[in-house]
Each structure stands twice: as C-alpha cells, then as structure tokens.
Write a protein that holds these residues in place. Structure first.
Motif, PDB file in Angstrom:
ATOM      1  N   ALA A 205       0.487  -1.212   0.205  1.00  0.00           N
ATOM      2  CA  ALA A 205       0.395   0.337   0.215  1.00  0.00           C
ATOM      3  C   ALA A 205       1.127   1.212   0.425  1.00  0.00           C
ATOM      4  N   PRO A 206      -0.011   2.042  -0.615  1.00  0.00           N
ATOM      5  CA  PRO A 206       1.485   3.978  -0.748  1.00  0.00           C
ATOM      6  C   PRO A 206       1.912   3.808   1.071  1.00  0.00           C
ATOM      7  N   ARG A 207       1.356   3.654   1.727  1.00  0.00           N
ATOM      8  CA  ARG A 207       1.640   3.869   2.948  1.00  0.00           C
ATOM      9  C   ARG A 207       3.588   3.352   3.348  1.00  0.00           C
ATOM     10  N   TYR A 208       3.643   2.044   2.859  1.00  0.00           N
ATOM     11  CA  TYR A 208       4.654   1.900   2.620  1.00  0.00           C
ATOM     12  C   TYR A 208       5.948   2.097   1.891  1.00  0.00           C
ATOM     13  N   HIS A 209       6.028   3.376   0.994  1.00  0.00           N
ATOM     14  CA  HIS A 209       6.872   4.172   0.461  1.00  0.00           C
ATOM     15  C   HIS A 209       8.083   4.194   1.476  1.00  0.00           C
ATOM     16  N   ALA A 210       7.187   5.262   2.654  1.00  0.00           N
ATOM     17  CA  ALA A 210       7.924   5.711   3.500  1.00  0.00           C
ATOM     18  C   ALA A 210       8.873   4.690   4.433  1.00  0.00           C
ATOM     19  N   HIS A 211       8.082   3.459   4.379  1.00  0.00           N
ATOM     20  CA  HIS A 211       8.766   2.972   4.983  1.00  0.00           C
ATOM     21  C   HIS A 211      10.293   2.007   4.667  1.00  0.00           C
ATOM     22  N   ALA A 212       9.657   2.087   3.287  1.00  0.00           N
ATOM     23  CA  ALA A 212      11.244   1.668   2.063  1.00  0.00           C
ATOM     24  C   ALA A 212      11.664   3.067   1.712  1.00  0.00           C
ATOM     25  N   ARG A 213      11.624   4.397   2.371  1.00  0.00           N
ATOM     26  CA  ARG A 213      12.773   5.222   2.596  1.00  0.00           C
ATOM     27  C   ARG A 213      12.925   6.028   3.645  1.00  0.00           C
ATOM     28  N   PRO A 214      13.616   5.158   4.781  1.00  0.00           N
ATOM     29  CA  PRO A 214      13.349   5.671   5.965  1.00  0.00           C
ATOM     30  C   PRO A 214      14.736   7.015   6.071  1.00  0.00           C
ATOM     31  N   MET A 215      14.761   7.976   7.029  1.00  0.00           N
ATOM     32  CA  MET A 215      15.554   8.816   7.075  1.00  0.00           C
ATOM     33  C   MET A 215      16.926   8.134   6.765  1.00  0.00           C
ATOM     34  N   LEU A 216      17.401   7.530   7.225  1.00  0.00           N
ATOM     35  CA  LEU A 216      18.256   7.052   7.416  1.00  0.00           C
ATOM     36  C   LEU A 216      19.301   6.543   5.922  1.00  0.00           C
ATOM     37  N   VAL A 217      18.167   6.406   5.042  1.00  0.00           N
ATOM     38  CA  VAL A 217      19.146   6.177   3.550  1.00  0.00           C
ATOM     39  C   VAL A 217      18.717   7.179   2.903  1.00  0.00           C
ATOM     40  N   GLU A 218      18.106   8.509   3.812  1.00  0.00           N
ATOM     41  CA  GLU A 218      18.208   9.923   2.378  1.00  0.00           C
ATOM     42  C   GLU A 218      19.766  10.953   3.616  1.00  0.00           C
ATOM     43  N   ARG A 219      19.533  10.067   4.692  1.00  0.00           N
ATOM     44  CA  ARG A 219      21.052  10.933   6.126  1.00  0.00           C
ATOM     45  C   ARG A 219      22.741  10.111   4.473  1.00  0.00           C
ATOM     46  N   THR A 272       2.617  14.916   6.189  1.00  0.00           N
ATOM     47  CA  THR A 272       3.448  13.673   7.405  1.00  0.00           C
ATOM     48  C   THR A 272       3.015  13.084   6.357  1.00  0.00           C
ATOM     49  N   GLY A 273       3.882  11.715   7.055  1.00  0.00           N
ATOM     50  CA  GLY A 273       4.360   9.672   6.477  1.00  0.00           C
ATOM     51  C   GLY A 273       2.057   9.264   6.840  1.00  0.00           C
ATOM     52  N   ASP A 274       2.035  10.497   7.852  1.00  0.00           N
ATOM     53  CA  ASP A 274       0.020  10.041   7.658  1.00  0.00           C
ATOM     54  C   ASP A 274      -0.724  10.163   6.798  1.00  0.00           C
ATOM     55  N   ASP A 275       0.027  11.148   5.861  1.00  0.00           N
ATOM     56  CA  ASP A 275      -0.649  11.560   4.249  1.00  0.00           C
ATOM     57  C   ASP A 275      -0.369  10.659   3.251  1.00  0.00           C
ATOM     58  N   LEU A 276       0.271   9.078   3.402  1.00  0.00           N
ATOM     59  CA  LEU A 276       0.154   8.064   2.320  1.00  0.00           C
ATOM     60  C   LEU A 276      -0.805   7.019   3.227  1.00  0.00           C
ATOM     61  N   GLY A 277      -1.292   7.588   4.114  1.00  0.00           N
ATOM     62  CA  GLY A 277      -3.037   6.864   4.203  1.00  0.00           C
ATOM     63  C   GLY A 277      -2.794   5.535   4.777  1.00  0.00           C
ATOM     64  N   GLY A 278      -4.252   5.056   4.371  1.00  0.00           N
ATOM     65  CA  GLY A 278      -4.251   3.351   5.432  1.00  0.00           C
ATOM     66  C   GLY A 278      -3.804   2.269   4.365  1.00  0.00           C
ATOM     67  N   GLU A 279      -4.684   1.603   4.529  1.00  0.00           N
ATOM     68  CA  GLU A 279      -4.822   0.486   3.643  1.00  0.00           C
ATOM     69  C   GLU A 279      -4.965   0.617   2.367  1.00  0.00           C
ATOM     70  N   ILE A 287       2.706  10.250  -2.651  1.00  0.00           N
ATOM     71  CA  ILE A 287       4.339   9.408  -3.079  1.00  0.00           C
ATOM     72  C   ILE A 287       4.630  10.301  -3.860  1.00  0.00           C
ATOM     73  N   CYS A 288       6.116  10.797  -3.483  1.00  0.00           N
ATOM     74  CA  CYS A 288       6.885  11.678  -3.478  1.00  0.00           C
ATOM     75  C   CYS A 288       8.103  11.072  -2.633  1.00  0.00           C
ATOM     76  N   SER A 289       9.621  11.198  -3.390  1.00  0.00           N
ATOM     77  CA  SER A 289      10.722  11.159  -2.674  1.00  0.00           C
ATOM     78  C   SER A 289      11.779  12.187  -2.680  1.00  0.00           C
ATOM     79  N   PRO A 290      12.558  12.145  -1.632  1.00  0.00           N
ATOM     80  CA  PRO A 290      11.794  11.291   0.166  1.00  0.00           C
ATOM     81  C   PRO A 290      10.452  11.538  -0.096  1.00  0.00           C
ATOM     82  N   PRO A 291      10.087  10.484   1.315  1.00  0.00           N
ATOM     83  CA  PRO A 291       8.899  11.032   2.154  1.00  0.00           C
ATOM     84  C   PRO A 291       8.311  12.002   2.437  1.00  0.00           C
ATOM     85  N   PRO A 292       7.395  12.250   2.664  1.00  0.00           N
ATOM     86  CA  PRO A 292       7.227  13.895   4.306  1.00  0.00           C
ATOM     87  C   PRO A 292       7.210  12.556   4.900  1.00  0.00           C
TER      88      PRO A 292
END
Ligand code: URP
Ligand code: ZN
Ligand code: ZN
Length: 481
Positions: A205-219, A272-279, A287-292
């Motif tokens: 689901a779209p919300r897992y976009h944020a899980h695939a791109r946590p802050m450490l990959v940007e850091r 925020t990540g919440d805007d990537l929604g539920g299921e 969905i944008c990269s990096p994610p909110p």
C-alpha cells in the motif's frame, strides 16, 4: 521618460531592503524606482501593498518524458499558467537524458515541448543519467557554455541513478566548467532491499513507500554526496531535503566551511507520513521521494529555513493525476507503492504557503521569504540580477500581495491540470493580487491574463559560486541578518 507601465504605491521588499516607492517599467524591464517618476501609458496601483520579486521555482517537472509509461498532467501551457497564478514568474524544469540518449537530444526534445507554450520565462537544468566519455568531454562543456549551467544527479531510481565514480566524474566537470550540481540523495540499494522485504510481506500500500525510504537512506546518501563533493572540491546543492538527519549532515558540512547548499519543499513543511494513507490507494497522491516525515521533522525543516541551512524553497512540482490511466494509477489502482509514479503538484501553492505560514506566522522575515522563494535560486543558477530582485535593469517580474483575505486551498481554485492538490483544505492568509511577467499582467484579482508564448527561454550564466572551490567562506547567498 514615458513608461509603458507605472506601478504606484508599492511597499517594495527584496532580499535585503524594504521601502515605499513607485516602479516604472519600460520594455519589460524596471526602468526607474522612486517617487514622481513621470508619465506612463498604463498605471497600476499597489495601494501600499507588499510587492516582491516574482518567484523563481528552481525545481519543477513539466511534460518530462518518463520511462515507465506514465505521463505528466501538466505541460508548459498549464504548468506556467498555474505558476503565474501563484506568483512565480520563472521556472527551471529539467531536460532529462535517458540512458543511451545524448544530452543534446534531450535538450532539443525539451525545447520542442516548451516552444511557444510558456506564459512565464523558463530555463532548463539537465538531468544526466548516462555520463559517457562523450557526454563528459564534449556535450557538457558545450551545453554549459550555451546556458545550461546546472545539472541534477540521482543517487536513486534504477533508470537514472549514477554510482559514486560517475558522480565524481560529473563533479569534476562541474568544477572545471563552472556548473552547479544538484543531488537527489537517497541510497538506491537500501531502498531496493527494503522494498523487496516489504513487497514479499505483502505490504504494498502507498503508506509503505515511507517504510522503504526511511530517513537513514537519505542521511547516508547526503553524507556520501557531501564527501564526494569535498573530494572533488566543488559546491553542490542537495535537493528536496525532508528531515532532521539530512539537515544535520548539511549543517555539519556548512560548519566545516564546505559550500553545500540546501533546498527543501512545501511537502516537508505541510505533509507527514500520515498523508500516505491507510491500506487504500488514496495515499498515492502524496507519494514523493524522499517521503514526507512527521511533525517534529516539519519543525526541523522550518528551523532550517529560519537559520540559513536552506537557500531555496522549490515546489518539486511533479504533476501526476490521481484518476485516469496516465498518472498515479499508470500501473493500476492496486499497484504496489514501488510502481506508483513519484511526485506531487505544488507550483501554484508554493509562494502563498510560505508567505502565510512562514512570514505571516512569524517564522521567517520578509527578506528571507524573498531570498528563499526567488533571489537565491536566481543567484545559484545564473539568472541574477535579471531575475530574483527588484532593481533598475531587472526584468519587471513582480508580485503584489493580498494579505487581507484568508482563503482555503481547494484544487478547484488552482490552474494546473492535475486533479488534486496535496494541500487541499489548508488555510492561507496571503495570495498574489497581481503577478507581472516582464511588465505584463498575467494574474489579477483572481483572473488569469497570461498568454502561452509570452514566456522566453533563459540561457543561464555560470553561477558565481559554482565551479569554484568547494571550501571557502560563506558567500553572498546567506540571508541578511
Ligand atoms: O518524488 C519526487 N520528488 N518526484 C520528482 C522527481 C524528483 O526526484 O525530484
Ligand atoms: Zn529528486
Ligand atoms: Zn524533482
């Protein structure tokens, strides 16, 4: 002198000054600033309202070809119309090279896509995805000399990403030719590995976009990009910075005296990540990269705008429609997040959001607003002083601000061709009452008055700071204290 237009009673605000004056415009340029300037064919009355330079949106995507079958909703007609209605008078989208393509072919194609369509002026950045010896040795130097003085490098996206050696080669060219390198900093292998784990577990689901791109990959990628720039000894600009971990890297580098510039975008201040929604799929809209990230990270980004970590606030307008088969659903309404086109619209809302929630809410002063929304981008990308300021000789790109009438952002009120805005329902207290592009009124009292074809292509100078050494004292871009 008889002017074409006199803008009377302006409360002029630039990145450094604020004063009351009339502005005389002739042949699209500011010809005089002062009082009792004389006669004009037309007069406009700013009535004591704030007048700023038109916005320079130095990161947006319009009619950019894609490699996954999706199609952007905005072309140069609708994108520049939308920009003008939100106070932006110059855009810098991207001529994107695909692997196997020459850079010149990408530039030629992008000129065909933009020719005769823009309502405001535009320059091009280059996206370099295939830095062959010929590109490095011949094409880039020729294109930089011809006015394409900035290029974007991706550290992620399989069809675009460069490895460290390729990035170093490009940075060396940037240093030699005096170009500015923009870097999309996310670690591609970490993202690929995380995405595989998530999809294997059925978490698409779209919300897992944020899980695939946590802050450490940007850091990690931000740290690496800075190290590569330090090695090549050349300035860089990190684009669309989303939160604390990347900010820390940039501030540390700046503290060491490295010329590392920072860009952020409204999505990292208002979503925020919440805007990537539920299921459901609705979250694909954000969905944008990096994610909110989250509220705490929004505050870190605001602080970075206040304290000078960031030099530029861009929209990163990447206009994929939500409904229909071309945009977010190009791979179906149930496609996993990894197949959803990345990016959100924001050309028209960028300046009103920053004026309302930055200046009017007391987070940044008006000079920082002008620097972040206009002047610094013009300086960084070689368009200053033609763009980015209010001065005799500069283009008459001006915004008269209405700060008396609160309104709610609704997609129905915007002028892009995207069927949603991620900022739906957000209150703003300011909006341009009038936008002038080279002296022509393109937006006034809620009416679009622009014309496709008015906008001109702008070859860029070599930015004063780029191509020099990557170390050194803080240049003139830093906001005035
Ligand atoms: O998700 C984003 N940011 N899309 C636009 C392309 C880019 O990387 O800037
Ligand atoms: Zn990017
Ligand atoms: Zn972008």
């Amino acid at each position: 002198m008889i002017f074409d237009t006199l803008l009377l009673n302006a409360e002029v605000a630039t990145a450094s000054d604020r004063y009351r004056a009339d502005i005389g415009i002739r042949d699209g340029r500011i010809a005089a600033i002062g009082r009792d300037l004389g006669r004009a064919d037309h007069t406009l009355d700013a009535a004591g309202r704030l007048v700023t330079p038109g916005g320079v949106d130095a990161h947006c995507h319009l009619d950019q070809p894609t490699s996954d079958g999706s199609k952007m909703a905005d072309d140069f007609v609708t994108g520049t119309r939308s920009a003008a209605c939100g106070g932006t008078t110059t855009i810098i989208p991207f001529a994107c090279q695909f692997k196997g393509q020459s850079l010149q072919a990408a530039v030629d194609d992008y000129h065909r896509r933009s020719e005769g369509k823009a309502a405001i002026d535009y320059a091009f950045h280059l996206i370099v995805s295939d830095p062959t010896p010929g590109v490095l040795r011949d094409e880039l130097p020729r294109l930089v000399a011809a006015g394409y003085t900035s290029f974007k490098v991706y550290m992620t996206y399989d069809d675009m990403k460069l490895d460290d050696r390729q990035i170093l080669n490009l940075l060396a060219v940037a240093r030699r030719e005096g170009a500015m390198t923009m870097i999309h900093a996310e670690n591609a292998d970490c993202i690929g590995w995380l995405t595989e784990q998530l999809l294997d577990a059925g978490l698409g689901a779209p919300r897992y976009h944020a899980h695939a791109r946590p802050m450490l990959v940007e850091r990690e990628a931000t740290h690496r990009a800075i190290a590569l720039a330090e090695l090549a000894d050349v300035p860089i600009l990190i684009v669309h910075v989303s939160g604390r971990e990347a900010v820390d890297q940039i501030r540390t580098a700046q503290g060491l005296g490295l010329k590392v510039f920072g860009e952020t975008c409204p999505q990292y201040l208002f979503l925020t990540g919440d805007d990537l929604g539920g299921e459901g799929f609705e979250g694909a809209k954000c969905i944008c990269s990096p994610p909110p990230r989250d509220k705490a990270n929004q505050e870190v980004i605001w602080r970075g705008l206040e304290n000078g970590t960031f030099h530029v606030l861009s929209s990163d307008h990447a206009p994929f429609a939500y409904a229909g088969p071309d945009g977010k659903k190009a791979h179906g309404p149930d496609a996993p997040f990894s197949e959803v086109p990345n990016g959100i619209p924001g050309l028209e809302t960028r300046m009103p959001l920053l004026m309302s929630h930055g200046v009017m809410d007391g987070r940044i002063d008006i000079h920082s607003f002008v620097a972040l929304a206009s002047t610094n981008a013009a300086r960084l990308y070689g368009l200053f002083p033609r763009k980015g300021t209010i001065a005799v000789g500069s283009d008459a790109d001006l915004v008269v601000w209405d700060m008396d009438r609160p309104r709610t952002i609704r997609n129905a009120l915007l002028h892009h061709a995207v069927d949603y805005t991620p900022y739906e329902g957000i209150e703003v207290k300011a909006w341009p009452a009038m936008t002038l592009s080279r002296g022509e009124v393109v937006w006034r009292d809620g009416e679009y008055l622009g014309r496709a074809g008015h906008g001109q292509f702008l070859p860029c100078e070599r930015p004063a700071l780029a191509g020099t050494r990557g170390r050194g004292h803080r240049g003139p871009l830093w906001k005035p204290n």
